[in-house]
Write a protein that holds these residues in place. Structure first.
Motif, PDB file in Angstrom:
ATOM      1  N   MET C 141      32.707 -51.739  98.615  1.00 47.39           N
ATOM      2  CA  MET C 141      31.813 -50.629  98.922  1.00 47.39           C
ATOM      3  C   MET C 141      32.257 -49.570  98.534  1.00 47.39           C
ATOM      4  O   MET C 141      31.461 -48.567  97.943  1.00 47.39           O
ATOM      5  N   PHE C 142      33.474 -49.017  98.915  1.00 43.61           N
ATOM      6  CA  PHE C 142      33.792 -47.715  98.752  1.00 43.61           C
ATOM      7  C   PHE C 142      34.017 -47.510  97.030  1.00 43.61           C
ATOM      8  O   PHE C 142      33.907 -46.548  96.659  1.00 43.61           O
ATOM      9  N   GLU C 143      34.568 -48.477  96.534  1.00 43.68           N
ATOM     10  CA  GLU C 143      34.738 -48.433  94.957  1.00 43.68           C
ATOM     11  C   GLU C 143      33.475 -47.870  94.464  1.00 43.68           C
ATOM     12  O   GLU C 143      33.244 -47.125  93.610  1.00 43.68           O
ATOM     13  N   MET C 145      30.754 -46.309  95.942  1.00 39.89           N
ATOM     14  CA  MET C 145      30.238 -45.377  96.397  1.00 39.89           C
ATOM     15  C   MET C 145      31.061 -43.994  95.538  1.00 39.89           C
ATOM     16  O   MET C 145      30.670 -42.858  95.497  1.00 39.89           O
TER      17      MET C 145
END
Lengths: 393, 308, 424
Positions: C141-143, C145
């Protein structure tokens, strides 16, 4: 017999004997009284029914003047609706009912004379029982007794009363006549008489044994039972219907009737969701039913309690409005391991998705049919000159 | 003509594909179980002892200052259907409808996994495994993406859907009580000892002792949470099948490991992305130069500039 | 360095459809939909997520994340697909449709990112993205975002810059044109580096979109759950991107009665078909290696879903192997639609249909949720319509360029009508 002036000199035991009521019948009555008022009534705070009987027999028959104002006579009827023994008969031997519009033989001027004579003779000692509300508006003309407004009659009669018992919700706080918009300005007795001991016995109608307990205690030792802040005898009004309701286990298990006649109703489930005012109503109906028939009371026959004893509930809050519970008790139900979750699928949402999908499909089919292009055969047109020249470095 | 011939390109793709396949397979097979922290706290729940009194539910609500979920009862009493934004701990009943005498109560709350999927999923470490191995939520880091809800195999984190400032709500082992040396709310009130608190090693030993002492009483004669999902800090003993009391069939390795093993390999120190970037740049420079020269030549020959 | 032979490509130009009116009836309808959607979205930003969607704790992701982001950014990977085919694999013909591809990419990515913004519950904490010590680098998810906004607003925007500058040079005054022509060489000098990034980043985040569902583990049905998800998602992004570009071109040019180069279409179809075949091989290999063949043929609900999705992808790709099929617009259109829709289905299914949480539950988007999603899509379509009508995007023969735009570029001397060069 009922209107003998001298009858108040006679003790209750003598009167009972004269009336031919057997000891057994009377003992039964005393037992019933003990059951009806197990706590809080000195009279019945005895070990045996015989003790109670003995105390009562020695007592003198109190003189009772019973006034009717804006009433339906239901409270009188409740007194008479007993059969084993015929309480009406019994009561009328225990007390000297010197004035009672429904029951007395006399009428008209003679009846009024009875009242005045009883008041004179027993001045300061008689018990005034009031049934019905008293209208105050427009000088109280909405209820007149022998030409005089009820207000006046009450004030007159209360002067010589040792104690006033306001029987029924109407006399206690105004009852049905005081329901919105209260066109007659109906109020209860204690809104008018301020200088006499008053016992309120609200109910529509109240249980007859409550009246009896109060009257007999007064007759036997001249005291009134302990009263709460609304002047109601604690022995009958210190608990709510909900606390002693036989349907309480259904409430605790979360089994509620949703609709008259549904499955739950047939199984005798709790009527809370139908608007039963039991949790907020102080009365003894859950243990002492009516007419001496078990389950002959509203909840017993499947009708939610309307809170007829409470001023803030009866004839004020709609019957099917649910009241708040003040002392909650947890239920014994458990959620399943996999509870069904998820929000309701809105049919409009499915319609939109279906519609859009249909539009896209339809559009695609139509577009596919109409895809017509003018296309060039080749992307590149090479001129002859360039062909001859060849590639540059 | 082109720096990378078609053949080379296909070879690279195939190689990369097989490579990740191999890594993927090995990630599953040889993933060692995560090691619990030294002071890992734990709860042991034995569903054969639980009487369903729900004292733990009330204690949890009290200890965490939560509003009781009274929706089902019309506002009267606490009757949650499942863990939700007002309920961090719940007792459920598993009962065979054909034979009502066969039933089992089960306590559900966060499992505090040794290698939590939610912690590895959260983009900003809002959920993190802290002191004593407790998995806690930090509101200042959470963006509300709900990836933790998707990742958790036990479906524990719950979101406050109806609030403007929504939190993720889940059991945090009564961290605030642990700090002061108290037990968590639920274990401190259990009247029968169905749920007990202690160190993970101790409780695991105790649980196994119970299994040995009562052969045949416990399902599969094993402790759920010893290795499930890589190991959890809430251990379960049950007479009924684990699946029937809501403990899902999870693999015996960490799901976080499964999800991130390939990612970790490919992005280690960003070496592979950098290498790919370098390769692409090399290709692009070559192509671009050809393009520039061709365009210039075209303009010289025909006067036609390339479009911007 | 061997140069290609000098040819004048009569299809070298993108052209705005200046004669088409901006405000048509469909446009009005789209604007209405967009307004409804965005009003609902603004209200949603001021209230809780629960009121405006059918999402619950069990289905925590509604259609915004799973459709507007996961599926539509696959369609928006035309920039990646066409770009890599044209530049890296040297399919020179495809340069003419590059502008269409990167335009659709930018539009779909932007609306997808707006969708993310609407979907997350605590957007005020998004500033954490600027604080590297708070990053969880292993989170897919971080990647996404980080990678998606950087790609969309830096690399993809850069790629679209010439289109915008082109319009500025038509509509602006001489000073503006002078400025643009001064800046162009500088932009051109960093082109290779930007383009390289514009191909690396989508590969990274499209594979992360696939990696997202890895975390759900056993909750996703085994026919889809696999450690190959990232790889398959990247391929599918390329496939869907190409499919969407073909669809856009065919639909737009058919609607506005414009010509298209058959060879270019054929080339696009070939790229898409080959990519699909590679994807299909990987998919089958993945199913086989994980021992899911029996599951795939068991003909329960999931098996049938898998077979439909797979065959609807494979069969059109095989059909498109034949050059005659690719050259026929109708066949190409039909096959593209099938590949595109089954590609979208492949990206969408693991997140919702094949996602089986423990609780006995159901999820269907609420009306508000649907309208917000449709609002975002409407905005995308509106942006596309405005762009192709007023910016030089759609491919056209030189003759049309001459008729429409040439007058606006007065310093183009020496090229006569019909694309034939004059002789100096």
């Amino acid at each position: 017999m009922l209107t003998q002036h001298r009858s108040t000199r006679v003790s209750i035991g003598q009167q009972l004997k004269a009336a031919g009521i057997s000891r057994r019948t009377f003992l039964e009555f005393c037992t019933k009284l003990m059951v009806a008022a197990p706590f809080g009534l000195e009279l019945t705070d005895k070990v045996h029914a015989q003790e109670v009987a003995r105390v009562i027999r020695k007592a003198r028959r109190p003189s009772v003047i019973w006034l009717h104002f804006q009433d339906c006579t239901g409270c009188t009827e409740t007194l008479l609706r007993t059969s084993k023994p015929d309480l009406g008969e019994l009561i009328l031997q225990i007390i000297s009912l010197d004035y009672h519009e429904t029951l007395m033989a006399a009428s008209g001027a003679l009846a009024e004379k009875c009242r005045r004579d009883a008041m004179e003779e027993n001045f300061g000692r008689y018990v005034l029982v009031v049934e019905g509300a008293i209208p105050q508006k427009d000088g109280g003309v909405y209820m007149k007794l022998a030409g005089k407004p009820a207000l006046q009659v009450l004030e007159e009669t209360a002067k010589g009363a040792a104690a006033i018992i306001a029987i029924g919700s109407c006399a206690a706080w105004g009852g049905i006549p005081s329901a919105d918009p209260n066109p007659t300005g109906a109020v209860g007795v204690d809104d008018i008489i301020k200088n006499k001991p008053i016992v309120n016995i609200p109910g529509c109608p109240p249980n007859p044994y409550t009246l009896l307990g109060v009257v007999l205690q007064f007759a036997s030792n001249g005291t009134l039972p302990a009263l709460d802040d609304k002047k109601r005898p604690k022995f009958a009004f210190d608990r709510t219907i909900h606390d002693q309701c036989p349907r309480r286990p259904h409430f605790d298990a979360g089994q509620f009737v949703k609709q008259y006649g549904d499955e739950g109703h047939r199984h005798g489930w709790c009527l809370y969701e139908l608007g039963c005012k039991g949790p907020d109503t102080h009365a003894g109906c859950s243990t002492r039913h009516f007419n001496e028939v078990v389950d002959a009371w509203p909840i017993g026959i499947g009708a939610p309690c309307i809170g007829c004893t409470e001023k803030h509930l009866a004839f004020r809050v709609p019957m099917f409005s649910v009241v708040p519970i003040h002392h909650a008790v947890p239920p014994d139900t458990y959620p399943p391991v996999h509870a069904e979750m998820g929000k309701q699928v809105s049919p409009l949402a499915t319609a939109i998705v279906g519609g859009v999908a249909g539009l896209i499909a339809g559009g695609a089919i139509v577009a596919s049919k109409r895809v017509e292009l003018t296309v060039h055969g080749k992307a590149v047109e090479v001129t002859d000159e360039q062909q001859n020249r060849g590639p540059r470095s | 003509m082109s720096l990378v011939s078609r053949r080379t390109a296909l070879k690279v793709l195939a190689g990369g594909g097989l490579g990740s396949l191999a890594t993927g397979q090995s990630a599953q097979a040889s993933e060692a179980l995560p090691t619990p922290p030294a002071d890992a706290v734990a709860m042991l729940f034995d569903s054969t002892i639980c009487t369903g009194c729900k004292a733990c539910v009330v204690a949890c609500t009290d200890a965490n200052n939560l509003p009781p979920d009274t929706k089902m009862s019309g506002g009267i009493w606490q009757m949650p259907l499942d863990l939700n934004s007002e309920t961090k701990n719940i007792i459920k009943l598993c009962q065979d409808p054909a034979k009502p005498e066969n039933f089992s109560f089960v306590k559900h709350q966060c499992m505090h996994c040794l290698d939590p999927a939610c912690v590895s999923a959260c983009p900003f470490h809002a959920l993190n495994k802290g002191a004593k191995g407790v998995v806690a939520w930090d509101g200042s880091l959470c963006i509300g993406c709900r990836y933790c809800e998707v990742a958790c195999p036990f479906e524990v984190p719950k979101f406050e859907w109806d609030r403007f400032n929504p939190k993720i709500v889940k059991c945090e082992f009564c961290n605030h009580r642990l700090k002061e040396g108290f037990e968590p709310g639920c274990t401190s009130v259990c009247p029968t000892g169905a749920v007990v608190f202690g160190k993970r090693d101790d409780l695991l030993t105790r649980a196994k002792a119970r299994i040995t002492d009562h052969p045949g009483r416990y399902f599969e004669s094993r402790v759920y949470g010893e290795k499930d999902a890589g190991g959890t800090q809430v251990l379960y003993l049950s007479g009924a099948p684990f699946k029937s009391i809501g403990l899902p069939d999870v693999p015996q390795y960490s799901l976080a490991g499964y999800a991130t093993s390939v990612h970790k390999f490919l992005y280690k120190w960003m070496l592979i992305p950098a290498a790919v970037y370098g390769l692409l740049v090399a290709i692009m420079r070559r192509r671009w130069k050809v393009h520039q020269v061709t365009a210039a030549r075209e303009e010289a020959e025909t006067g036609l500039k390339e479009q911007l | 360095m061997r140069l290609p032979p000098l040819n004048v490509n009569v299809w070298q130009r993108g052209v705005p459809l200046l004669h088409e009116p901006l405000l048509t009836l469909p446009m009005v309808g789209l604007i209405a939909l967009a307004l409804i959607g965005m009003t609902l979205a603004s209200i949603r930003l001021c209230t809780g997520l629960g009121y405006f969607s059918g999402m619950t704790d069990v289905y925590a992701w509604g259609i915004w994340k799973t459709f507007n982001v996961m599926t539509l950014t696959a369609l928006g990977s035309g920039g990646l697909g066409v770009g890599m085919a044209a530049w890296v694999f040297n399919r020179a013909k495809l340069h003419i449709v590059m502008r269409t591809a990167i335009l659709t990419s930018l539009i779909l990515y932007t609306t997808g990112l707006v969708g993310i913004l609407i979907d997350i519950g605590r957007p005020w904490n998004f500033y954490n993205i600027l604080l590297p010590w708070r990053w969880n680098e292993h989170s897919a998810m971080f990647e996404i975002m980080v990678c998606m906004p950087v790609y969309a607003f830096i690399f993809l925007a850069f790629e679209n810059l010439p289109t915008v500058l082109g319009r500025l040079s038509y509509t602006g005054d001489a000073a503006m044109r002078e400025r643009i022509h001064r800046w162009m060489p500088r932009l051109r000098s960093i082109y290779p580096y930007m383009l390289a990034g514009a191909y690396l980043l989508p590969i990274m985040h499209q594979s992360s979109l696939g990696a997202l569902m890895l975390a759900a583990g056993p909750k996703v049905h085994p026919l889809w759950q696999s450690q190959f998800l990232p790889l398959l998602y990247v391929f599918q992004a390329g496939i869907c991107g190409l499919a969407f570009v073909i669809f856009t071109l065919l639909a737009s040019c058919s609607y506005w009665h414009r010509p298209l180069d058959r060879d270019v279409l054929s080339e696009l179809g070939r790229a898409m078909g080959l990519l699909t075949l590679v994807w299909a091989v990987i998919r089958i290999a993945d199913i086989a290696v994980r021992g899911q063949i029996t599951e795939a043929l068991s003909l329960d609900f999931y098996s049938i879903l898998f077979l439909c999705e797979f065959l609807l992808t494979l069969v059109p790709a095989v059909v498109l192997l034949a050059p005659e099929a690719r050259s026929d617009p109708r066949t190409l259109f039909n096959m593209t639609m099938l590949i595109g829709i089954s590609g979208m289905a492949y990206r969408f299914i693991p997140t919702t249909v094949a996602y089986r949480p423990g609780a006995r539950t159901y999820y269907f988007p609420s009306v508000a949720e649907l309208f917000i999603a449709m609002g975002l899509i409407s905005i995308a379509i509106i942006a596309y319509l405005i762009a192709v009508k007023r910016f030089a995007v759609l491919p056209a023969p030189l003759s049309e360029w001459y008729e429409t735009v040439h007058d606006l570029e007065p310093d183009h001397k020496g090229v006569a009508q019909h694309g034939h060069p004059t002789h100096h």
